[in-house]
Scaffold this motif. Structure first.
Motif, PDB file in Angstrom:
ATOM      1  N   TYR A 153      -0.863   2.240   0.686  1.00 11.26           N
ATOM      2  CA  TYR A 153      -0.573   1.096   1.349  1.00 11.26           C
ATOM      3  C   TYR A 153       0.417   1.692   2.273  1.00 11.26           C
ATOM      4  O   TYR A 153       1.051   2.806   2.127  1.00 11.26           O
ATOM      5  CB  TYR A 153       0.214   0.214   0.136  1.00 11.26           C
ATOM      6  CG  TYR A 153      -0.899  -0.580  -0.337  1.00 11.26           C
ATOM      7  CD1 TYR A 153      -1.348  -1.832  -0.228  1.00 11.26           C
ATOM      8  CD2 TYR A 153      -1.018  -0.121  -1.918  1.00 11.26           C
ATOM      9  CE1 TYR A 153      -2.491  -2.678  -0.883  1.00 11.26           C
ATOM     10  CE2 TYR A 153      -2.104  -0.571  -2.738  1.00 11.26           C
ATOM     11  CZ  TYR A 153      -2.585  -1.816  -2.023  1.00 11.26           C
ATOM     12  OH  TYR A 153      -3.550  -2.560  -2.852  1.00 11.26           O
ATOM     13  N   PRO A 154       0.706   0.731   3.378  1.00 13.50           N
ATOM     14  CA  PRO A 154       1.563   1.296   4.419  1.00 13.50           C
ATOM     15  C   PRO A 154       2.943   1.329   3.714  1.00 13.50           C
ATOM     16  O   PRO A 154       3.303   0.488   2.851  1.00 13.50           O
ATOM     17  CB  PRO A 154       1.762   0.265   5.592  1.00 13.50           C
ATOM     18  CG  PRO A 154       0.172  -0.514   5.289  1.00 13.50           C
ATOM     19  CD  PRO A 154      -0.153  -0.402   3.868  1.00 13.50           C
ATOM     20  N   PRO A 155       3.887   2.355   4.028  1.00 10.88           N
ATOM     21  CA  PRO A 155       5.285   2.257   3.772  1.00 10.88           C
ATOM     22  C   PRO A 155       6.086   1.105   3.979  1.00 10.88           C
ATOM     23  O   PRO A 155       5.788   0.339   5.062  1.00 10.88           O
ATOM     24  CB  PRO A 155       5.792   3.678   4.305  1.00 10.88           C
ATOM     25  CG  PRO A 155       5.001   3.669   5.724  1.00 10.88           C
ATOM     26  CD  PRO A 155       3.730   3.314   5.395  1.00 10.88           C
ATOM     27  N   PRO A 156       7.234   0.698   3.031  1.00  7.82           N
ATOM     28  CA  PRO A 156       8.172  -0.183   3.444  1.00  7.82           C
ATOM     29  C   PRO A 156       8.747   0.066   5.012  1.00  7.82           C
ATOM     30  O   PRO A 156       8.874   1.213   5.213  1.00  7.82           O
ATOM     31  CB  PRO A 156       9.162  -0.073   2.359  1.00  7.82           C
ATOM     32  CG  PRO A 156       8.513   0.880   1.282  1.00  7.82           C
ATOM     33  CD  PRO A 156       7.488   1.513   1.973  1.00  7.82           C
ATOM     34  N   PRO A 157       9.137  -0.712   5.649  1.00  5.68           N
ATOM     35  CA  PRO A 157       9.180  -2.159   5.269  1.00  5.68           C
ATOM     36  C   PRO A 157       7.815  -2.816   5.624  1.00  5.68           C
ATOM     37  O   PRO A 157       7.629  -4.074   5.514  1.00  5.68           O
ATOM     38  CB  PRO A 157      10.493  -2.871   6.177  1.00  5.68           C
ATOM     39  CG  PRO A 157      10.425  -1.813   7.246  1.00  5.68           C
ATOM     40  CD  PRO A 157       9.846  -0.553   6.734  1.00  5.68           C
ATOM     41  N   GLU A 158       6.863  -2.271   6.430  1.00  4.63           N
ATOM     42  CA  GLU A 158       5.631  -2.721   6.655  1.00  4.63           C
ATOM     43  C   GLU A 158       4.819  -3.537   5.620  1.00  4.63           C
ATOM     44  O   GLU A 158       4.175  -4.597   5.718  1.00  4.63           O
ATOM     45  CB  GLU A 158       4.726  -1.619   7.202  1.00  4.63           C
ATOM     46  CG  GLU A 158       3.714  -2.067   7.887  1.00  4.63           C
ATOM     47  CD  GLU A 158       3.017  -0.985   8.685  1.00  4.63           C
ATOM     48  OE1 GLU A 158       1.670  -1.265   8.907  1.00  4.63           O
ATOM     49  OE2 GLU A 158       3.395   0.091   8.738  1.00  4.63           O
ATOM     50  N   TYR A 159       4.800  -2.888   4.373  1.00  3.77           N
ATOM     51  CA  TYR A 159       4.261  -3.489   3.283  1.00  3.77           C
ATOM     52  C   TYR A 159       5.170  -3.385   1.937  1.00  3.77           C
ATOM     53  O   TYR A 159       5.496  -2.100   1.522  1.00  3.77           O
ATOM     54  CB  TYR A 159       2.914  -2.875   2.891  1.00  3.77           C
ATOM     55  CG  TYR A 159       2.126  -3.631   2.058  1.00  3.77           C
ATOM     56  CD1 TYR A 159       1.293  -4.547   2.235  1.00  3.77           C
ATOM     57  CD2 TYR A 159       2.241  -3.288   0.541  1.00  3.77           C
ATOM     58  CE1 TYR A 159       0.481  -5.371   1.512  1.00  3.77           C
ATOM     59  CE2 TYR A 159       1.519  -4.286  -0.292  1.00  3.77           C
ATOM     60  CZ  TYR A 159       0.569  -5.227   0.375  1.00  3.77           C
ATOM     61  OH  TYR A 159      -0.200  -5.723  -0.583  1.00  3.77           O
ATOM     62  N   VAL A 160       5.667  -4.485   1.487  1.00  2.00           N
ATOM     63  CA  VAL A 160       6.481  -4.427   0.231  1.00  2.00           C
ATOM     64  C   VAL A 160       5.861  -5.121  -0.953  1.00  2.00           C
ATOM     65  O   VAL A 160       5.193  -6.108  -0.594  1.00  2.00           O
ATOM     66  CB  VAL A 160       7.902  -5.066   0.735  1.00  2.00           C
ATOM     67  CG1 VAL A 160       8.860  -5.372  -0.666  1.00  2.00           C
ATOM     68  CG2 VAL A 160       8.466  -4.442   1.952  1.00  2.00           C
ATOM     69  N   PHE A 161       5.891  -4.589  -1.992  1.00  2.00           N
ATOM     70  CA  PHE A 161       5.102  -5.163  -3.289  1.00  2.00           C
ATOM     71  C   PHE A 161       6.342  -6.269  -3.656  1.00  2.00           C
ATOM     72  O   PHE A 161       7.195  -5.879  -4.204  1.00  2.00           O
ATOM     73  CB  PHE A 161       5.032  -4.210  -4.198  1.00  2.00           C
ATOM     74  CG  PHE A 161       3.617  -3.429  -3.811  1.00  2.00           C
ATOM     75  CD1 PHE A 161       2.476  -3.882  -4.305  1.00  2.00           C
ATOM     76  CD2 PHE A 161       3.953  -2.240  -3.124  1.00  2.00           C
ATOM     77  CE1 PHE A 161       1.506  -3.282  -3.902  1.00  2.00           C
ATOM     78  CE2 PHE A 161       2.577  -1.428  -3.028  1.00  2.00           C
ATOM     79  CZ  PHE A 161       1.524  -1.976  -3.137  1.00  2.00           C
TER      80      PHE A 161
END
Length: 122
Positions: free
Chosen positions: A24-32
């Motif tokens: 998945y894209p790295p944070p902050p672009e994608y946050v679980f």
């Protein structure tokens, strides 16, 4: 999945993704959401679980939780016919006095309220 195979009298091929945080894209672009800790790149975020189940509910392959994989199984299509005989949805134990389906061919109100008359309401 077993329930679906048994009720439908069919083979079930259920595929689910196996992926790690690094997919998945790295944070902050994608946050679980729901995780308080920063996940390591190799942390499993979806464990897979792909499975193949026969119409009788027998697991023929999987479930696989080990990583990316292809699962295969030999299917005997004759099992479908055999299992259709064991689940008789409209046969001897059908209960139309308990459950029925009414189809109206004209518009009606979506919700109506009814109540039984009691001794007090007379």
């Amino acid at each position: 999945m077993t329930h679906i195979a048994l009720e439908g009298g069919c083979f079930v091929l259920s595929s689910n993704q196996f992926c790690r945080r690094k997919d998945y894209p790295p944070p902050p672009e994608y946050v679980f959401s729901g995780t308080e800790d920063d996940l390591a790149p190799d942390s499993v975020v979806c464990a897979g679980g792909s499975v193949i189940i026969s119409p009788s509910g027998t697991v023929l392959a999987g479930p696989n939780y080990e990583g990316e994989a292809l699962i295969t199984a030999d299917l005997d299509l004759g099992e479908i016919v055999n299992e259709k005989f064991t689940f008789d949805v409209v046969g001897h134990y059908s209960r139309p006095e308990v459950l029925s389906l009414n189809v109206r061919d004209h518009p009606t109100r979506p919700v109506t309220f009814t109540s039984a008359k009691t001794e007090d309401s007379k």
